[in-house]
Design a protein around this motif. Structure first.
Motif, PDB file in Angstrom:
ATOM      1  N   UNK A  58       0.850  -1.194   0.000  1.00 13.42           N
ATOM      2  CA  UNK A  58       0.000   0.000   0.000  1.00 13.42           C
ATOM      3  C   UNK A  58       0.880   1.237   0.000  1.00 13.42           C
ATOM      4  N   UNK A  59       0.256   2.391  -0.221  1.00 13.76           N
ATOM      5  CA  UNK A  59       0.982   3.656  -0.272  1.00 13.76           C
ATOM      6  C   UNK A  59       0.289   4.675   0.611  1.00 13.76           C
ATOM      7  N   UNK A  60       0.994   5.762   0.847  1.00 15.56           N
ATOM      8  CA  UNK A  60       0.409   6.866   1.609  1.00 15.56           C
ATOM      9  C   UNK A  60      -0.732   7.509   0.824  1.00 15.56           C
ATOM     10  N   UNK A  61      -1.675   8.079   1.564  1.00 11.24           N
ATOM     11  CA  UNK A  61      -2.733   8.883   0.931  1.00 11.24           C
ATOM     12  C   UNK A  61      -2.659  10.323   1.437  1.00 11.24           C
ATOM     13  N   UNK A  62      -1.674  10.582   2.300  1.00 10.67           N
ATOM     14  CA  UNK A  62      -1.524  11.909   2.904  1.00 10.67           C
ATOM     15  C   UNK A  62      -0.061  12.328   2.800  1.00 10.67           C
ATOM     16  N   UNK A  94       7.440   1.505  21.027  1.00  8.84           N
ATOM     17  CA  UNK A  94       6.580   0.457  20.481  1.00  8.84           C
ATOM     18  C   UNK A  94       5.504   1.178  19.674  1.00  8.84           C
ATOM     19  N   UNK A  95       5.843   1.525  18.453  1.00 10.91           N
ATOM     20  CA  UNK A  95       5.011   2.371  17.605  1.00 10.91           C
ATOM     21  C   UNK A  95       3.663   1.705  17.311  1.00 10.91           C
ATOM     22  N   UNK A  96       2.576   2.489  17.306  1.00  8.68           N
ATOM     23  CA  UNK A  96       1.261   1.933  16.998  1.00  8.68           C
ATOM     24  C   UNK A  96       1.224   1.350  15.585  1.00  8.68           C
ATOM     25  N   UNK A  97       0.349   0.374  15.382  1.00  9.14           N
ATOM     26  CA  UNK A  97       0.215  -0.176  14.035  1.00  9.14           C
ATOM     27  C   UNK A  97      -0.386   0.835  13.072  1.00  9.14           C
ATOM     28  N   UNK A  98      -0.132   0.632  11.798  1.00 17.89           N
ATOM     29  CA  UNK A  98      -0.773   1.415  10.754  1.00 17.89           C
ATOM     30  C   UNK A  98      -2.198   0.873  10.592  1.00 17.89           C
ATOM     31  N   UNK A 107      -5.497  -2.323  -0.810  1.00 20.75           N
ATOM     32  CA  UNK A 107      -5.297  -1.805   0.537  1.00 20.75           C
ATOM     33  C   UNK A 107      -5.077  -0.301   0.462  1.00 20.75           C
ATOM     34  N   UNK A 108      -5.739   0.437   1.340  1.00 21.41           N
ATOM     35  CA  UNK A 108      -5.556   1.882   1.404  1.00 21.41           C
ATOM     36  C   UNK A 108      -5.125   2.255   2.825  1.00 21.41           C
ATOM     37  N   UNK A 109      -3.993   2.920   2.922  1.00 25.18           N
ATOM     38  CA  UNK A 109      -3.506   3.381   4.218  1.00 25.18           C
ATOM     39  C   UNK A 109      -4.371   4.549   4.673  1.00 25.18           C
ATOM     40  N   UNK A 110      -5.056   4.374   5.799  1.00 25.05           N
ATOM     41  CA  UNK A 110      -5.940   5.426   6.310  1.00 25.05           C
ATOM     42  C   UNK A 110      -5.325   6.221   7.444  1.00 25.05           C
ATOM     43  N   UNK A 111      -4.580   5.564   8.309  1.00 25.41           N
ATOM     44  CA  UNK A 111      -3.973   6.259   9.442  1.00 25.41           C
ATOM     45  C   UNK A 111      -2.560   5.721   9.630  1.00 25.41           C
ATOM     46  N   UNK A 112      -1.606   6.642   9.715  1.00 22.78           N
ATOM     47  CA  UNK A 112      -0.216   6.255   9.911  1.00 22.78           C
ATOM     48  C   UNK A 112       0.671   6.677   8.757  1.00 22.78           C
TER      49      UNK A 112
END
Length: 143
Positions: A58-62, A94-98, A107-112
């Motif tokens: 997937x890629x960034x959307x932001x 311990x970074x939060x998951x994407x 797949x679309x990256x929504x947050x992260x």
């Protein structure tokens, strides 16, 4: 169980079938994405347990690029990415998951988006993701 904005905490919440709560606590807190949280609540969603996934899926959307769905200034984007990369590289976060949406076999990256870019910058090719979907209810006319 105590909420923390970490991958470990998301995994723990998932182990007791409470991942939706973790997602909304994160988005309304450290994730600072109330609009996304509100949008997720508009329909029934299915959240899949955090799993390691290739960032190439997937890629960034932001970001600052012209082709981004959500454009933000380059200076603020790059500064935040550098800060995240520094925290993660130091090994004490311990970074939060994407959070990504699966629909139409994509797949679309929504947050992260900032975390995603920081991982890519550090040469990391896999990270924890939470995949969510909107179930499609099939209605049939039996007349």
């Amino acid at each position: 169980m105590e909420y923390k904005p970490t991958a470990s905490s998301a995994i723990e919440f998932s182990s007791v079938d409470n991942l939706s709560e973790w997602v909304h606590l994160f988005l309304l807190g450290e994730g600072d994405n109330k609009e996304f949280s509100d949008g997720l609540k508009l329909k029934t969603r299915v959240f899949h347990a955090p799993k390691m996934m290739s960032l190439n899926n997937f890629e960034r959307c932001c970001g600052p690029e012209d082709n981004m769905k959500y454009q933000i200034s380059e200076a603020s984007f790059r500064e935040r990415v550098k800060r995240i990369a520094s925290f993660y590289h130091e090994g004490n976060w311990d970074m939060p998951p994407l959070i990504i949406n699966h629909f139409d076999d994509k797949y679309e990256l929504n947050d992260g988006n900032h975390r995603f870019e920081a991982l890519k910058m550090l040469g990391i090719d896999k990270y924890w993701v939470i995949v969510w979907e909107t179930p499609i209810l099939l209605c049939q006319d039996h007349s």
